[in-house]
Design a protein around this motif. Structure first.
Motif, PDB file in Angstrom:
ATOM      1  N   UNK A  96       0.823  -1.207   0.000  1.00  0.00           N
ATOM      2  CA  UNK A  96       0.000   0.000   0.000  1.00  0.00           C
ATOM      3  C   UNK A  96       0.859   1.259   0.000  1.00  0.00           C
ATOM      4  N   UNK A  97       0.295   2.287  -0.572  1.00  0.00           N
ATOM      5  CA  UNK A  97       0.875   3.636  -0.516  1.00  0.00           C
ATOM      6  C   UNK A  97      -0.062   4.497   0.335  1.00  0.00           C
ATOM      7  N   UNK A  98       0.523   5.260   1.254  1.00  0.00           N
ATOM      8  CA  UNK A  98      -0.246   6.127   2.139  1.00  0.00           C
ATOM      9  C   UNK A  98       0.130   7.577   1.844  1.00  0.00           C
ATOM     10  N   UNK A  99      -0.863   8.343   1.387  1.00  0.00           N
ATOM     11  CA  UNK A  99      -0.650   9.770   1.143  1.00  0.00           C
ATOM     12  C   UNK A  99      -1.090  10.534   2.379  1.00  0.00           C
ATOM     13  N   UNK A 100      -0.198  11.379   2.894  1.00  0.00           N
ATOM     14  CA  UNK A 100      -0.484  12.084   4.143  1.00  0.00           C
ATOM     15  C   UNK A 100      -0.240  13.587   3.963  1.00  0.00           C
ATOM     16  N   UNK A 101      -0.797  14.330   4.896  1.00  0.00           N
ATOM     17  CA  UNK A 101      -0.685  15.795   4.850  1.00  0.00           C
ATOM     18  C   UNK A 101      -0.531  16.300   6.279  1.00  0.00           C
ATOM     19  N   UNK A 102       0.501  17.102   6.518  1.00  0.00           N
ATOM     20  CA  UNK A 102       0.721  17.722   7.828  1.00  0.00           C
ATOM     21  C   UNK A 102       0.467  19.216   7.668  1.00  0.00           C
ATOM     22  N   UNK A 103      -0.619  19.733   8.224  1.00  0.00           N
ATOM     23  CA  UNK A 103      -0.957  21.151   8.057  1.00  0.00           C
ATOM     24  C   UNK A 103      -0.018  22.056   8.848  1.00  0.00           C
ATOM     25  N   UNK A 132       0.921  14.979  19.541  1.00  0.00           N
ATOM     26  CA  UNK A 132       0.977  14.131  18.346  1.00  0.00           C
ATOM     27  C   UNK A 132       1.276  14.973  17.114  1.00  0.00           C
ATOM     28  N   UNK A 133       1.968  14.372  16.175  1.00  0.00           N
ATOM     29  CA  UNK A 133       2.167  15.010  14.886  1.00  0.00           C
ATOM     30  C   UNK A 133       0.806  15.056  14.185  1.00  0.00           C
ATOM     31  N   UNK A 134       0.309  16.234  13.802  1.00  0.00           N
ATOM     32  CA  UNK A 134      -1.049  16.336  13.234  1.00  0.00           C
ATOM     33  C   UNK A 134      -1.099  15.850  11.791  1.00  0.00           C
ATOM     34  N   UNK A 135      -0.915  14.566  11.614  1.00  0.00           N
ATOM     35  CA  UNK A 135      -0.827  13.988  10.281  1.00  0.00           C
ATOM     36  C   UNK A 135      -2.201  13.505   9.823  1.00  0.00           C
ATOM     37  N   UNK A 136      -2.598  13.902   8.632  1.00  0.00           N
ATOM     38  CA  UNK A 136      -3.892  13.530   8.080  1.00  0.00           C
ATOM     39  C   UNK A 136      -3.681  12.623   6.869  1.00  0.00           C
ATOM     40  N   UNK A 137      -4.498  11.567   6.777  1.00  0.00           N
ATOM     41  CA  UNK A 137      -4.428  10.665   5.630  1.00  0.00           C
ATOM     42  C   UNK A 137      -5.343  11.176   4.521  1.00  0.00           C
ATOM     43  N   UNK A 138      -4.846  11.102   3.319  1.00  0.00           N
ATOM     44  CA  UNK A 138      -5.572  11.643   2.167  1.00  0.00           C
ATOM     45  C   UNK A 138      -6.052  10.496   1.280  1.00  0.00           C
ATOM     46  N   UNK A 139      -7.332  10.544   0.927  1.00  0.00           N
ATOM     47  CA  UNK A 139      -7.858   9.593  -0.057  1.00  0.00           C
ATOM     48  C   UNK A 139      -8.015   8.170   0.436  1.00  0.00           C
ATOM     49  N   UNK A 140      -8.249   7.960   1.731  1.00  0.00           N
ATOM     50  CA  UNK A 140      -8.456   6.594   2.223  1.00  0.00           C
ATOM     51  C   UNK A 140      -9.951   6.281   2.236  1.00  0.00           C
ATOM     52  N   UNK A 141     -10.298   5.013   1.968  1.00  0.00           N
ATOM     53  CA  UNK A 141     -11.705   4.619   1.973  1.00  0.00           C
ATOM     54  C   UNK A 141     -12.106   4.126   3.358  1.00  0.00           C
ATOM     55  N   UNK A 142     -13.387   3.946   3.565  1.00  0.00           N
ATOM     56  CA  UNK A 142     -13.908   3.588   4.883  1.00  0.00           C
ATOM     57  C   UNK A 142     -13.456   2.209   5.346  1.00  0.00           C
ATOM     58  N   UNK A 143     -12.990   1.383   4.406  1.00  0.00           N
ATOM     59  CA  UNK A 143     -12.532   0.047   4.780  1.00  0.00           C
ATOM     60  C   UNK A 143     -11.064  -0.025   5.140  1.00  0.00           C
ATOM     61  N   UNK A 144     -10.387   1.111   5.139  1.00  0.00           N
ATOM     62  CA  UNK A 144      -8.956   1.122   5.477  1.00  0.00           C
ATOM     63  C   UNK A 144      -8.769   0.649   6.914  1.00  0.00           C
TER      64      UNK A 144
END
Length: 490
Positions: free
Chosen positions: A98-105, A123-135
């Motif tokens: 898997x590839x995980x795309x993340x974003x830190x604002x 915590x590092x405020x890391x957000x996952x981008x484009x993940x589906x509900x089954x992740x």
């Protein structure tokens, strides 16, 4: 040869998954953007095993000028990892392929200068981008949120100090089956995560004896060394079950086995317990017991190390040999630190003129290293004390040097303090800036300010916690010729 190596990885599981540096294989990528993070170091880490929880670096990089980064690793089963930047981190599970795309604002990176982030983690405020509900991580989050909400709503029923209401746990388990029984049908890891999490709750609440829990979760089932939720539950299940003594073997008999180094006799005696009759279960529980024994004053630490090494050498289970080796290394590191022989702690940092200075430049002398911040009142107070005693100590003991590392994020704070302040004019010794090297601070175990570390001429730490200047060490330090006995670490 390839098949043999892959089979070996499958057996060892999580313990050898940092094989990126060995084989160069990667099947997981974490890529993203960090607002205002250009130049910051990104570490992708994990844990060597669930017994010692030793951290291992899987990959590292720096955020580019465009604010983007990418780190990679190899896994063959879902694994807990963490992404760390400076003193902020976030943990999550990664799955093979898997590839995980993340974003830190935008984030207040200076927060660690306003609060102790070790006592109050951020915590590092890391957000996952484009993940589906089954992740996987989203499913785990939904499960834990549902459990937390149920416990909060039934706080008195779940807290047995008020009354012992077993029906509350049964209702919780029923809710979990209804809401998550179907969600994880095709996800073995999630199924096991739910199963062992509920088992841990039953264990913590005293619902069911150890015998019943072993029969339900362990007996006649494979030991899943590669599954972190299973290992966490297994080790919790046998926590202090051996090291505190059993019905058949008292604690003083355990200590006698350790003192004599009788590992075979010890394991055979443990096998008399029906719960430990299985050799594989017995050895894994024994490794947990040895870890507990090492940190107990009741047992001979050196004997525990010998027993652990012997168990690893005699074991026919490859996983146990690897765990025993990891446990011995952890024990030996701890012993070395306690004995003041933890090895030379090097750093290479800029001074006020931005010239690089290595700590080894002072080797052969007593080095009193201080980690401070120029805006911290306690640091300033201790700096004043050092300034008061500096001339006396340097005149009487030319083999003593002061080295102060300023841990303010901005280099200019140190420069102005030393060059342009009245207080700094009196501090005539070596001043260095930590240069954003947070890994160095972790190696030196700097968790608060000020922190002082005394290094002897042989390059050994003299104390676990070195006294501050205000505690009188500069008046009667271990460098005093008439106090040679004080070289022994407290």
């Amino acid at each position: 040869m390839y098949n043999y190596i892959m089979k070996r990885f499958l057996l060892i599981g999580c313990m050898l998954l940092w094989c990126v540096g060995v084989l160069g294989q990667t099947n997981v990528e974490i890529a993203g953007e960090v607002v205002g993070g250009a130049g910051k170091k990104v570490i992708l880490g994990g844990y060597s095993d669930m017994l010692t929880w030793s951290e291992v670096v899987l990959d590292s990089t720096r955020v580019g000028a465009d604010g983007r980064f990418s780190v990679k690793c190899y896994v063959n089963y879902p694994r807990l990892v963490f992404v760390q930047m400076e003193r902020y981190s976030e943990s999550f599970y990664v799955e093979p392929g898997r590839r995980y795309d993340v974003y830190v604002p935008a984030f207040d990176w200076d927060m660690d200068e306003k609060r102790n982030v070790y006592l109050e983690p951020v915590a590092l405020p890391m957000e996952f981008v484009g993940v589906d509900s089954g992740e996987l991580n989203l499913k785990i989050m939904r499960f834990e949120t549902a459990v937390d909400s149920f416990v909060e709503a039934n706080r008195e029923r779940m807290d047995f100090r008020f009354r012992r209401d077993r029906r509350a746990m049964e209702e919780l388990e029923r809710m979990v089956r209804m809401r998550f029984g179907g969600e994880g049908d095709s996800d073995l890891f999630f199924n096991r995560y739910v199963e062992y999490s509920m088992g841990e709750m039953r264990l913590a609440m005293g619902l069911g004896t150890r015998k019943r829990l072993v029969e339900a979760y362990v007996a006649e089932k494979p030991i899943r060394y590669y599954d972190e939720s299973y290992m966490r539950f297994f080790l919790a299940l046998f926590e202090h079950a051996i090291s505190d003594g059993t019905k058949r073997v008292s604690q003083w008999q355990m200590a006698d086995f350790v003192e004599r180094g009788a590992v075979d006799a010890w394991l055979d005696t443990l096998g008399l317990d029906p719960l430990l009759e299985n050799e594989q279960v017995r050895e894994l529980a024994a490794l947990e017991a040895l870890k507990e024994m090492f940190f107990s004053k009741y047992y001979n630490g050196a004997g525990v190390v010998r027993m652990t090494r012997a168990l690893g050498e005699r074991s026919k289970f490859e996983e146990h040999r690897a765990l025993a080796e990891s446990l011995v290394k952890m024990m030996e590191r701890r012993q070395a630190m306690e004995q003041g022989h933890s090895g030379w702690l090097e750093f290479d940092l800029p001074d006020v003129e931005r010239r690089r200075v290595r700590l080894s430049d002072f080797r052969g002398k007593w080095i009193y290293v201080g980690f401070v911040r120029t805006g911290d009142p306690n640091s300033l107070k201790e700096i004043e004390t050092m300034a008061h005693f500096r001339d006396t100590v340097y005149a009487k003991h030319p083999d003593v040097v002061f080295v102060t590392v300023v841990c303010d994020r901005e280099f200019q704070k140190m420069y102005h303090f030393v060059k342009n302040s009245r207080r700094g004019a009196r501090c005539n010794w070596t001043w260095l800036h930590f240069d954003g090297d947070y890994e160095m601070l972790e190696r030196w175990e700097v968790a608060s300010y000020p922190t002082f570390v005394l290094i002897d001429p042989e390059g050994r730490r003299v104390y676990d916690w070195t006294p501050w200047p205000g505690e009188g060490i500069l008046m009667h330090g271990p460098w005093e010729k008439e106090n040679q006995e004080l070289r022994i670490k407290k």
